[in-house]
Every structure is written in structure tokens, then in C-alpha cells.
Design an enzyme around this catalytic site. Structure first.
Site, PDB file in Angstrom:
ATOM      1  N   ARG A  83       0.827  -1.206   0.000  1.00  0.00           N
ATOM      2  CA  ARG A  83       0.000   0.000   0.000  1.00  0.00           C
ATOM      3  C   ARG A  83       0.860   1.253   0.000  1.00  0.00           C
ATOM      4  O   ARG A  83       0.342   2.362   0.054  1.00  0.00           O
ATOM      5  CB  ARG A  83      -0.866   0.032   1.259  1.00  0.00           C
ATOM      6  CG  ARG A  83      -1.903  -1.029   1.246  1.00  0.00           C
ATOM      7  CD  ARG A  83      -3.069  -0.642   2.118  1.00  0.00           C
ATOM      8  NE  ARG A  83      -4.025  -1.720   2.146  1.00  0.00           N
ATOM      9  CZ  ARG A  83      -4.851  -1.992   1.151  1.00  0.00           C
ATOM     10  NH1 ARG A  83      -4.864  -1.243   0.072  1.00  0.00           N
ATOM     11  NH2 ARG A  83      -5.674  -3.011   1.244  1.00  0.00           N
ATOM     12  N   ASN A  84       2.162   1.038   0.024  1.00  0.00           N
ATOM     13  CA  ASN A  84       3.062   2.191   0.067  1.00  0.00           C
ATOM     14  C   ASN A  84       3.286   2.691  -1.371  1.00  0.00           C
ATOM     15  O   ASN A  84       3.909   2.011  -2.176  1.00  0.00           O
ATOM     16  CB  ASN A  84       4.376   1.740   0.711  1.00  0.00           C
ATOM     17  CG  ASN A  84       5.383   2.857   0.836  1.00  0.00           C
ATOM     18  OD1 ASN A  84       5.432   3.743  -0.007  1.00  0.00           O
ATOM     19  ND2 ASN A  84       6.189   2.802   1.876  1.00  0.00           N
ATOM     20  N   ASP A 117       9.125  -6.670   2.665  1.00  0.00           N
ATOM     21  CA  ASP A 117       9.213  -5.944   3.916  1.00  0.00           C
ATOM     22  C   ASP A 117      10.618  -5.380   3.968  1.00  0.00           C
ATOM     23  O   ASP A 117      11.575  -6.040   3.558  1.00  0.00           O
ATOM     24  CB  ASP A 117       8.941  -6.864   5.113  1.00  0.00           C
ATOM     25  CG  ASP A 117       8.574  -6.058   6.349  1.00  0.00           C
ATOM     26  OD1 ASP A 117       7.857  -5.044   6.217  1.00  0.00           O
ATOM     27  OD2 ASP A 117       9.016  -6.417   7.456  1.00  0.00           O
ATOM     28  N   SER A 118      10.706  -4.152   4.416  1.00  0.00           N
ATOM     29  CA  SER A 118      12.006  -3.501   4.397  1.00  0.00           C
ATOM     30  C   SER A 118      12.124  -2.589   5.593  1.00  0.00           C
ATOM     31  O   SER A 118      11.135  -2.295   6.261  1.00  0.00           O
ATOM     32  CB  SER A 118      12.158  -2.699   3.105  1.00  0.00           C
ATOM     33  OG  SER A 118      11.042  -1.855   2.925  1.00  0.00           O
ATOM     34  N   TYR A 133      13.054   7.162   5.822  1.00  0.00           N
ATOM     35  CA  TYR A 133      14.313   7.624   6.422  1.00  0.00           C
ATOM     36  C   TYR A 133      15.288   8.206   5.392  1.00  0.00           C
ATOM     37  O   TYR A 133      16.437   8.484   5.735  1.00  0.00           O
ATOM     38  CB  TYR A 133      14.979   6.464   7.173  1.00  0.00           C
ATOM     39  CG  TYR A 133      14.158   5.967   8.339  1.00  0.00           C
ATOM     40  CD1 TYR A 133      14.198   6.612   9.575  1.00  0.00           C
ATOM     41  CD2 TYR A 133      13.313   4.877   8.208  1.00  0.00           C
ATOM     42  CE1 TYR A 133      13.434   6.180  10.644  1.00  0.00           C
ATOM     43  CE2 TYR A 133      12.542   4.421   9.271  1.00  0.00           C
ATOM     44  CZ  TYR A 133      12.605   5.074  10.484  1.00  0.00           C
ATOM     45  OH  TYR A 133      11.841   4.639  11.544  1.00  0.00           O
ATOM     46  N   HIS A 136      18.458  -0.980  -1.565  1.00  0.00           N
ATOM     47  CA  HIS A 136      18.165  -2.333  -1.090  1.00  0.00           C
ATOM     48  C   HIS A 136      17.042  -2.946  -1.928  1.00  0.00           C
ATOM     49  O   HIS A 136      17.076  -4.102  -2.312  1.00  0.00           O
ATOM     50  CB  HIS A 136      17.782  -2.278   0.390  1.00  0.00           C
ATOM     51  CG  HIS A 136      16.755  -1.235   0.733  1.00  0.00           C
ATOM     52  ND1 HIS A 136      16.846   0.071   0.282  1.00  0.00           N
ATOM     53  CD2 HIS A 136      15.606  -1.290   1.449  1.00  0.00           C
ATOM     54  CE1 HIS A 136      15.807   0.746   0.716  1.00  0.00           C
ATOM     55  NE2 HIS A 136      15.030  -0.044   1.422  1.00  0.00           N
TER      56      HIS A 136
END
Ligand code: ITT
Length: 194
Positions: free
Chosen positions: A10-11, A68-69, A152, A178
Site C-alpha cells: 500500500r506504500n 518488507d524492508s 528515512y 536495497h
């Protein structure tokens, strides 16, 4: 005909990065508006990514990519890690998370502010699951700089650079991130399968 694959996030920033990098190998399908949230209660990036891929592929009956990160800071013993999205509290936004990180690192010198972004990406098709990982090392800046990217990025200076991810163009960040490294492996895998 390209294979239709669900991008289970959803990002919107992740969607953009994934689409940019995968559109030549697959047809990206967005997560349906009404799809329920998956509780990210795992203790590792792998557990959360695997759970999202499993639940959303079951729901949509499509091959699914989930990831997932997060950020691991050495001086904080790997925190915020799986709590990256809610480091400053359950409803925290990126601004609050970044302020919290700066606060936790107050007084820690530049050489001890080493950190890494980690991405665990899962491709699930039927009952088979494939995992791809990417990592980028760097350090946490003494203050916020830059406005592009998300999360971040205004505090993360990748190794070999003096700017933060948020001061870079999307292309430059994407060339080393990443997520990019995990996607590159996934792309090679998908191309190989045809
Ligand atoms: P989905 O679960 O829907 O994929 P999310 O934003 O909740 O989206 P995560 O649970 O994986 O994603 O949280 C990852 C957090 O880690 C994210 O909110 C950022 O705070 C941080 N993060 C991950 N990749 C980042 C990047 O490339 N730049 C900056 N921050 C990043």
C-alpha cells in the site's frame, strides 16, 4: 503476453519503485482498494514479507510480490528493524520517525552512526515461494537533508556518497537501493522462467 503479477503493497513509493523496475518483465497489478490490511507482526523482514505474499495471493489468486524492508542501525542493535514504519509510535509518520531516530542517536559520533537498509522480497506463485534480499550500507546523518524519496531517506547517506538518499534523484537512489538489488534478482529469476 506478460504475466500479471500483484504488487502487494500500500506504500505508493514502493509501488512506483517496483513498477519502474519491473514493467519490462511483468504486468503489475495494484492491490485492490478493499483488500484488508495484513498485520505485520513477524519478528523478521522475511516473516512479514512471506505473510503478506501468502495472504494477498490467496485473496487475489494472482502470482504476488510482497516485500518488507527497513532500517537497521548498528548503535541501536539493529533497531528500528521491523518496526521502521512505526519507530516513534503506532501512528507515527516519517517526520516523527526521523526525529525519534535523531534523538536516539544524539551524542553518537559520525563513525558510530553506521546503518543499513534491508529489503526482503517474496515472489509467490501457487504454493511456491522465492526469496530475494537486498541491502545497502551507509550512515545516519546528523540532520535531515533533502526532500525526495520517503521514510528515512533524508537521514541516510549511502557508503561512498556525501548526500542523503533524499538529496538524490530517484534514478540514483534506485541504482543502489536495497529494494533495487532485490528487484534485480527477482527480474533475473522471472526472465529466466519466461
Ligand atoms: P507495505 O507494508 O504496504 O508494503 P509500509 O510502508 O508499511 O508498506 P514496511 O512495513 O515494509 O512498509 O515498512 C518499511 C518502512 O521502512 C517504511 O515505512 C520506511 O520507514 C522504511 N523504509 C523502507 N524502505 C525505505 C527506503 O527506500 N527509504 C526510506 N525509508 C525506507
Amino acid at each position: 503476453m506478460m504475466r500479471k503479477v500483484l504488487i502487494a503493497t500500500r506504500n505508493p513509493n514502493k509501488v512506483r519503485e517496483l513498477q519502474q523496475l519491473l514493467s519490462s518483465v511483468i504486468e503489475c497489478v495494484a492491490l485492490p482498494e478493499e483488500a484488508p490490511e495484513v498485520d505485520e507482526d513477524g519478528s523478521s523482514f522475511y516473516e512479514n514479507a512471506s505473510k503478506k505474499a501468502r495472504e494477498y495471493s490467496r485473496l487475489t489468486h494472482l502470482p504476488t510480490i510482497a516485500e518488507d524492508s527497513g532500517l537497521e542501525v548498528d548503535a541501536l542493535n539493529g533497531a528500528p528493524g521491523v518496526f521502521s514504519a512505526r519507530f516513534a509510535g503506532p501512528l507515527a509518520d516519517a517526520g516523527a520517525n526521523n526525529r525519534h531516530l535523531l534523538e536516539r542517536l544524539r551524542g553518537i559520533s559520525s563513525e558510530d552512526r553506521t546503518a543499513r537498509f534491508v529489503c526482503c522480497m517474496i515472489y509467490r506463485e501457487g504454493d511456491s515461494e522465492h526469496e530475494f534480499r537486498g541491502e545497502v550500507r551507509g550512515r545516519i546523518a546528523p540532520q535531515l537533508s533533502g526532500t525526495s524519496g520517503f521514510g528515512y531517506d533524508p537521514l541516510f547517506i549511502p557508503e561512498g556518497y556525501t548526500q542523503t538518499f533524499a538529496e538524490m534523484t530517484a534514478e540514483l537512489k534506485n541504482s543502489m537501493s536495497h529494494r533495487y538489488q532485490a528487484i534485480r534478482q527477482l527480474t533475473a529469476f522471472l526472465k529466466h522462467r519466461g
